[in-house]
Structure formats: structure tokens, C-alpha cells
Design an enzyme around this catalytic site. Structure first.
Site, PDB file in Angstrom:
ATOM      1  N   SER A  15       3.120 -57.534 -26.413  1.00 17.76           N
ATOM      2  CA  SER A  15       3.008 -56.783 -27.657  1.00 17.76           C
ATOM      3  C   SER A  15       3.197 -57.696 -28.865  1.00 17.76           C
ATOM      4  O   SER A  15       2.959 -57.273 -29.983  1.00 17.76           O
ATOM      5  CB  SER A  15       4.097 -55.718 -27.701  1.00 17.76           C
ATOM      6  OG  SER A  15       5.361 -56.350 -27.700  1.00 17.76           O
ATOM      7  N   TYR A  46       5.689 -52.027 -28.777  1.00 17.55           N
ATOM      8  CA  TYR A  46       5.140 -51.088 -27.793  1.00 17.55           C
ATOM      9  C   TYR A  46       6.223 -50.098 -27.349  1.00 17.55           C
ATOM     10  O   TYR A  46       5.917 -48.985 -26.932  1.00 17.55           O
ATOM     11  CB  TYR A  46       4.675 -51.838 -26.536  1.00 17.55           C
ATOM     12  CG  TYR A  46       3.329 -52.533 -26.604  1.00 17.55           C
ATOM     13  CD1 TYR A  46       2.647 -52.697 -27.807  1.00 17.55           C
ATOM     14  CD2 TYR A  46       2.752 -53.043 -25.436  1.00 17.55           C
ATOM     15  CE1 TYR A  46       1.423 -53.361 -27.838  1.00 17.55           C
ATOM     16  CE2 TYR A  46       1.527 -53.688 -25.462  1.00 17.55           C
ATOM     17  CZ  TYR A  46       0.867 -53.853 -26.653  1.00 17.55           C
ATOM     18  OH  TYR A  46      -0.341 -54.507 -26.673  1.00 17.55           O
ATOM     19  N   GLY A  47       7.468 -50.551 -27.402  1.00 16.76           N
ATOM     20  CA  GLY A  47       8.579 -49.814 -26.788  1.00 16.76           C
ATOM     21  C   GLY A  47       8.811 -48.421 -27.328  1.00 16.76           C
ATOM     22  O   GLY A  47       9.475 -47.614 -26.682  1.00 16.76           O
ATOM     23  N   ASN A  78       7.793 -56.364 -20.452  1.00 14.34           N
ATOM     24  CA  ASN A  78       8.400 -55.368 -19.549  1.00 14.34           C
ATOM     25  C   ASN A  78       7.859 -53.977 -19.829  1.00 14.34           C
ATOM     26  O   ASN A  78       7.637 -53.187 -18.912  1.00 14.34           O
ATOM     27  CB  ASN A  78       9.923 -55.337 -19.745  1.00 14.34           C
ATOM     28  CG  ASN A  78      10.612 -56.589 -19.278  1.00 14.34           C
ATOM     29  OD1 ASN A  78      11.159 -56.640 -18.193  1.00 14.34           O
ATOM     30  ND2 ASN A  78      10.585 -57.632 -20.090  1.00 14.34           N
ATOM     31  N   THR A  79       7.657 -53.674 -21.110  1.00 12.29           N
ATOM     32  CA  THR A  79       7.216 -52.331 -21.491  1.00 12.29           C
ATOM     33  C   THR A  79       5.809 -52.065 -20.966  1.00 12.29           C
ATOM     34  O   THR A  79       5.526 -50.980 -20.433  1.00 12.29           O
ATOM     35  CB  THR A  79       7.263 -52.185 -23.028  1.00 12.29           C
ATOM     36  OG1 THR A  79       8.523 -52.671 -23.501  1.00 12.29           O
ATOM     37  CG2 THR A  79       7.070 -50.753 -23.456  1.00 12.29           C
ATOM     38  N   CYS A 187      13.441 -57.443 -21.818  1.00 12.60           N
ATOM     39  CA  CYS A 187      12.340 -57.504 -22.780  1.00 12.60           C
ATOM     40  C   CYS A 187      12.062 -58.984 -23.019  1.00 12.60           C
ATOM     41  O   CYS A 187      13.016 -59.766 -23.215  1.00 12.60           O
ATOM     42  CB  CYS A 187      12.752 -56.818 -24.078  1.00 12.60           C
ATOM     43  SG  CYS A 187      11.581 -57.050 -25.434  1.00 12.60           S
ATOM     44  N   THR A 188      10.798 -59.376 -22.992  1.00  6.88           N
ATOM     45  CA  THR A 188      10.487 -60.814 -23.081  1.00  6.88           C
ATOM     46  C   THR A 188      10.750 -61.395 -24.469  1.00  6.88           C
ATOM     47  O   THR A 188      10.732 -62.612 -24.638  1.00  6.88           O
ATOM     48  CB  THR A 188       9.034 -61.081 -22.652  1.00  6.88           C
ATOM     49  OG1 THR A 188       8.155 -60.264 -23.455  1.00  6.88           O
ATOM     50  CG2 THR A 188       8.822 -60.776 -21.191  1.00  6.88           C
ATOM     51  N   HIS A 189      10.980 -60.544 -25.450  1.00  6.47           N
ATOM     52  CA  HIS A 189      11.383 -61.058 -26.767  1.00  6.47           C
ATOM     53  C   HIS A 189      12.834 -61.557 -26.757  1.00  6.47           C
ATOM     54  O   HIS A 189      13.199 -62.428 -27.545  1.00  6.47           O
ATOM     55  CB  HIS A 189      11.284 -59.957 -27.830  1.00  6.47           C
ATOM     56  CG  HIS A 189       9.900 -59.694 -28.356  1.00  6.47           C
ATOM     57  ND1 HIS A 189       8.929 -59.086 -27.604  1.00  6.47           N
ATOM     58  CD2 HIS A 189       9.349 -59.937 -29.576  1.00  6.47           C
ATOM     59  CE1 HIS A 189       7.822 -58.960 -28.340  1.00  6.47           C
ATOM     60  NE2 HIS A 189       8.054 -59.468 -29.539  1.00  6.47           N
TER      61      HIS A 189
HETATM   62  N1  DGL Z   1       8.129 -58.079 -25.140  1.00 11.69           N
HETATM   63  C1  DGL Z   1       8.052 -56.661 -24.922  1.00 11.69           C
HETATM   64  C2  DGL Z   1       8.810 -56.285 -23.648  1.00 11.69           C
HETATM   65  O1  DGL Z   1       9.078 -57.137 -22.829  1.00 11.69           O
HETATM   66  C3  DGL Z   1       8.467 -55.975 -26.176  1.00 11.69           C
HETATM   67  C4  DGL Z   1       8.111 -54.539 -26.178  1.00 11.69           C
HETATM   68  C5  DGL Z   1       7.881 -53.934 -27.525  1.00 11.69           C
HETATM   69  O2  DGL Z   1       6.941 -54.357 -28.193  1.00 11.69           O
HETATM   70  O3  DGL Z   1       8.606 -53.006 -27.845  1.00 11.69           O
HETATM   71  O4  DGL Z   1       9.139 -55.147 -23.396  1.00 11.69           O
END
Ligand code: DGL
Length: 265
Positions: A15, A46-47, A78-79, A187-189
Site C-alpha cells: 500500500s 489499506y488497513g 500483511n493487510t 505490518c511491513t511499514h
Molecule cells: N504495509 C501494510 C501492511 O503490511 C500497511 C497497510 C496499510 O496501508 O494500512 O499491512
């Protein structure tokens, strides 16, 4: 699989800029592989979206990567994984790698039998997450926390801001009070927050980040599909973003001199 497919790039999407925490591991573990990274920052986070919206965005990103010749797709989010990978796997004839909160290693290693999970609402509310978590709920207590606002601040490059520190303190203090000994970054962030998180939780709580595990899984799946590239004189990385590119550029410039392009995908 014909040889030319081996030479195609690995497609990676998120995202936003967070999936670069996965891209970095793939780039280092697989130096013969080219990569194309999509940062759908225009649609981040996206979450907070519905499962259907997350699935549609994942389809759009997948189509773009396939049009650009990718041989495998890494859903570095992850989302998106928890809401869309089952659909993607059943509708496309290409391997997909996903990332889900690493409950299992945390649960197996935990001594206090209490682990914390920081993730987006979309991940924690997904049926895939529910299913995985239910396998462990008899043995351990899982303290879930939605990281409201964290992705937005990271996308703006505000990792070391006071606002970030206050939010993380608010989210992590109750977990510390409950005596967790492992914190799963779902979450990858969030790996970009590790220095700030460590300041709050100290060194008694182990942080679980599965970036390297995803890179290893990507290697295994490429190998089993006979898609691992055998030679490459110049590893090529391309980055595409549909919003301002400064923050993404500042992150990737630490690992490569590849260009970041603005694109309307
Ligand atoms: N990097 C996304 C994850 O791992 C972030 C999701 C988001 O955009 O909320 O879930």
C-alpha cells in the site's frame, strides 16, 4: 518453464513504502534477481478499507506487475495478504508469496505465554488472521493492538516525530503492563519504527519481524518452480509510486542507486 521466464523480474507491491522492508531482504538474499516495486501510496492506508476494496487494489497492483513481465508476485503487505491472497492465488496462474503476522514463532518462543501484535485493523479483522490466531489461543494470550495512524505518519516520513512516539507509547504500554515477552510487527511499514519501539519497550521484549523469512520463502518458491535466475551482470531494481516520491527515494537510496519513478497505476 522456459529459460526466459527465469530472467523476468520479481514483482513486489505494498500500500506504500513499507514493503521496501521486504524488498530490501529479497534484494540482498537474491542478488541475481531483478525486482519491480509498486508503492500504492495514493491509496494508503489499506488497513482502514473494506476487504473488497483491499482485494480490488491488490488486483490492480497484480495486473500492473504482470503487464510489466513479473514471474512471481510478493504481496509485501500483511493487510493485502490477509484479505486478498486467497483470491489472487485462485485467479492468476503465477506464484504468490504473502506475509502474515508471525504469531507462530512468537508463540513457540514465549516464556510468559503472552505476546503482543501490532497490526492494521484490516489485518486483525481478517478471517485469515482469526484462523491463525485461533490455533494458538489455548496456549498463549495474544494482545492485539491496531496501529491507528502509524502508516500515515511513516508515509509522511515522520518516523522520529513526537506524534509517533506518543502513539507508540499509547499502544505499547498496555502490552508491557500485561508482561508480553514478544512483540510481533504485523505490518511491513513497522520495521522502520524499531528504533522508536525499542526506546519504549526496552530490551526484555523480543521484536519479531518476518522480512527475512519472506525473502527465504520467495527463494524456495522460485527454486521449486524452476524460476531462479542463474546469471545477471547487473541486478536491476525499479520503483514506481503514484504519489510524492521523496520519502520512498530517501529509503531506497540507502540500499541502491536505482531510480524511483512516478506512475499512475
Ligand atoms: N504495509 C501494510 C501492511 O503490511 C500497511 C497497510 C496499510 O496501508 O494500512 O499491512
Amino acid at each position: 518453464m522456459i529459460n526466459s521466464n527465469k530472467n523476468k523480474p520479481i514483482g513486489i507491491f505494498d500500500s506504500g513504502i513499507g514493503g521496501t522492508s521486504i524488498w530490501k531482504e529479497i534484494h540482498e538474499l537474491l542478488p541475481l534477481e531483478d525486482t519491480i516495486y509498486l508503492s500504492d501510496s495514493k491509496n494508503a492506508p489499506y488497513g482502514i478499507k473494506s476487504s473488497k476494496e483491499i482485494r480490488n487494489l491488490s488486483i490492480k497492483n497484480t495486473d500492473y506487475l504482470i503487464e510489466n513481465g513479473c514471474k512471481i508476485i510478493v504481496v509485501a503487505c500483511n493487510t493485502a495478504t490477509t484479505n486478498a491472497i486467497t483470491y489472487l492465488r485462485s485467479h492468476y496462474n503465477i506464484p504468490f508469496i504473502g506475509i502474515e503476522p508471525a504469531i507462530k514463532p512468537a508463540a513457540l518462543q514465549s516464556k510468559t505465554k503472552k505476546i503482543g501484535i501490532l497490526a492494521t485493523k484490516g489485518t486483525l479483522n481478517s478471517s485469515l488472521f482469526e484462523k491463525t490466531a485461533s490455533n494458538f489461543k489455548n496456549d498463549i494470550e495474544i494482545i492485539e493492538q491496531i496501529g491507528v495512524g502509524l502508516v500515515e505518519l511513516i508515509e509522511e516520513g515522520k518516523i522520529y516525530s513526537n506524534e509517533m512516539k506518543s502513539l507508540l507509547t499509547l499502544y505499547l504500554k498496555p502490552m508491557i503492563a500485561k508482561n508480553i515477552d514478544h512483540l510481533v510487527l504485523g505490518c511491513t511499514h513497522y520495521p522502520y519504527l524499531i528504533p522508536v519501539i525499542k526506546d519504549i519497550i526496552g530490551n526484555k521484549i523480543t521484536i519479531i519481524d518476518s522480512g527475512l523469512a519472506v525473502a527465504r520463502q520467495t527463494k524456495n518458491i522460485l527454486h521449486s518452480n524452476n524460476l531462479l535466475r542463474k546469471t545477471n551482470n547487473h541486478q536491476k531494481s525499479e520503483f514506481y509510486i503514484n504519489k510524492d516520491k521523496q520519502v520512498l527515494e530517501s529509503i531506497v537510496s540507502k540500499y541502491t542507486n536505482a531510480m524511483v519513478f512516478n506512475s499512475d497505476f
